[in-house]
Design a protein around this motif. Structure first.
Motif, PDB file in Angstrom:
ATOM      1  N   GLN A  10     -41.217  32.491  26.988  1.00  0.00           N
ATOM      2  CA  GLN A  10     -41.413  34.062  27.671  1.00  0.00           C
ATOM      3  C   GLN A  10     -42.004  33.820  28.889  1.00  0.00           C
ATOM      4  N   LEU A  13     -39.058  33.281  31.336  1.00  0.00           N
ATOM      5  CA  LEU A  13     -38.334  34.290  31.589  1.00  0.00           C
ATOM      6  C   LEU A  13     -39.071  35.491  32.184  1.00  0.00           C
ATOM      7  N   ILE A  55     -36.067  39.602  27.692  1.00  0.00           N
ATOM      8  CA  ILE A  55     -35.358  39.188  28.839  1.00  0.00           C
ATOM      9  C   ILE A  55     -35.089  40.295  29.580  1.00  0.00           C
ATOM     10  N   VAL A  81     -30.013  31.583  28.912  1.00  0.00           N
ATOM     11  CA  VAL A  81     -31.087  31.214  28.078  1.00  0.00           C
ATOM     12  C   VAL A  81     -30.331  30.528  26.860  1.00  0.00           C
ATOM     13  N   PHE A 118     -34.198  37.719  20.292  1.00  0.00           N
ATOM     14  CA  PHE A 118     -34.232  38.014  21.752  1.00  0.00           C
ATOM     15  C   PHE A 118     -34.267  39.761  21.690  1.00  0.00           C
ATOM     16  N   LEU A 170     -33.297  42.212  24.753  1.00  0.00           N
ATOM     17  CA  LEU A 170     -32.707  42.547  26.042  1.00  0.00           C
ATOM     18  C   LEU A 170     -32.965  43.809  26.881  1.00  0.00           C
ATOM     19  N   VAL A 227     -26.361  38.239  31.692  1.00  0.00           N
ATOM     20  CA  VAL A 227     -27.327  37.578  31.111  1.00  0.00           C
ATOM     21  C   VAL A 227     -26.434  36.636  29.768  1.00  0.00           C
TER      22      VAL A 227
END
Length: 448
Positions: free
Chosen positions: A36, A39, A63, A70, A85, A87, A93
């Motif tokens: 994290q 990111l 993200i 990733v 995740f 987004l 991505v």
């Protein structure tokens, strides 16, 4: 000329400065927390790699940066048992190589445009879809979806509100062993919803393998318009390719073993498919509960102006679905198909259907209620090739025997050009056969 020490030092300093990148191209992390953190400060072009092992995320990993990848350290070796995740409003991505086990999950919201989901494994039961996609221009490739027995689909293509996600590209995925035993709700792919049926998704579903797709009668359930479903292989599955709602979808070049194709809606093209089955329904013209579906209808829509042409059907026939609807197929076409049955009538259309029949070749059964003008009863001389597919052999009466004009049928199921007067069936006779059914080696996380 001798350069001064100051000049040499300045040049060295400049050279050193230029050689060091502004940020690392690959950032390796060992934990969810460090992932994290990486990111949060990521820049476009970076690849952030999470170490192999088991990982549990109490909160979704967010993200929020565009253009990043990733990835798992090793495909299949980095496993989420909880979390996943989330987004944000991002673009381009890529999420690559993870295993989503336990309660872990992933969805692509509408604002995450042009995301790529690749080489991930979705294992076991989930609450809802294993993967849900609402954004436009998402690529879902080389993933494995497996071993589910609760209600819910493996892959759901949806979209914001009443809209549909557009231009999804779904390819080289492995869908395996969906064993939900309920009456409905265990599809491998659901592309849209009934209330989005009139929306043009323009999705392509190609080169995917389905085995034991038994969670629903629909392995691929199309509930939107203007899609292409091509070159997929389905083996030994309860589920069919089903155009459940929507219009103008092309179903081309699929290889189906103990599966089939069923359709509702208007202006579809079902061409160049190969169906080898012991079931009594290969190509199913669905009857309707209504003549034309409204935008919010969940009822079966009558098929209008659907063309079923240049398919090869082995061991079975084409029939009208037993949906119980009063609205029978209207202005449809059944043309230039090779149908090799086992006994009885290979075509059984209900009274009230209006179908144009021409150029079909049948063998091993009777024409059923297809008029004699619509077929020839003659041995097509099919022979099994090295890949287990029945093809035309030299001297087959199906060669150069098609009837009518179907200008959009320019190739066969090998993607070889149809030359001159096209042959009947999915195979244009050619000694250089190239097509083979997909196997596990061709799809999923480890495939080329």
């Amino acid at each position: 000329m001798i350069r001064s020490l100051a000049a040499v030092g300045a040049a060295a300093l400049l050279s050193s400065f230029v050689a060091v990148p502004a940020h690392a191209a690959v950032v390796s992390v060992s934990s969810v927390a460090s992932l994290q953190a990486a990111l949060d400060t990521a820049r476009a072009g970076q690849r952030i790699v999470l170490a192999r092992g088991l990982h549990a995320a109490d909160q979704p990993i967010k993200i929020t940066k565009s253009g990043v990848t990733v990835a798992a350290q090793n495909v299949g070796g980095t496993v989420f048992t909880r979390g996943g995740f989330e987004l944000g409003a991002v673009r381009d991505v890529t999420i690559e190589g993870f295993v989503f086990d336990g309660t872990s999950t992933l969805s692509v919201p509408p604002e995450a445009q042009a995301t790529r989901i690749t080489r991930n494994t979705y294992n076991g039961n989930k609450d809802g879809a294993s993967l849900s996609v609402s954004a436009d221009d998402v690529q879902i490739d080389h993933n494995t979806f497996q071993n589910r027995n609760n209600e819910g689909v493996y892959l759901q293509i949806t979209g914001p509100g009443s809209e549909i996600a557009k231009r999804s590209w779904i390819h080289h995925n492995y869908f395996y062993n969906h064993q939900f035993t309920g009456a409905n709700g265990g599809e491998s792919i659901r592309l849209g919803y009934s209330h989005k049926q009139s929306k043009s998704a323009n999705a392509i579903v190609e080169h995917n393998l389905f085995e034991k797709a038994d969670g629903d009668a629909e392995a691929i359930s199309i509930k939107s318009s203007d899609n292409v479903v091509r070159f997929n292989t389905i083996r030994n599955s309860k589920g069919y390719i089903v155009l459940r709602h929507g219009h103008r979808t092309t179903v081309e070049g699929n290889l189906l073993f103990n599966s089939g194709i069923r359709f509702h809606g208007n202006d579809h093209k079902v061409i160049n498919n190969y169906v080898e089955s012991t079931k009594d329904r290969a190509i199913v013209f669905g009857s309707g509960k209504e003549a034309d579906s409204g935008p919010d209808s969940k009822l079966h829509d009558r098929p209008d102006r659907v063309t079923v042409a240049y398919n090869t059907l082995i061991g079975t026939g084409a029939v009208v679905d037993s949906d119980g609807g009063d609205f029978k197929p209207k202005d449809c076409v059944l043309a230039n198909n090779v149908i090799r049955g086992s006994s009885g009538g290979v075509v059984s259309m209900h009274s009230g259907s209006t179908v144009k029949y021409e150029g079909n070749v049948i063998w091993g059964g009777t024409g059923g209620n297809m008029p004699s003008s619509g077929y020839k009863s003659v041995d097509p001389k099919l022979v099994k090739d090295a890949n287990g597919l029945f093809r035309l052999s030299s001297g087959s009466p199906a060669i150069d025997a098609s009837v009518g004009t179907y200008s959009y049928v320019t190739r066969d199921f090998d993607l070889q050009a149809r030359s001159g007067k096209p042959d009947v069936g999915a195979d244009e006779y050619n000694s250089a056969a190239v097509r083979k059914p997909l196997t596990k080696a061709d799809v999923g996380v480890s495939a080329p």
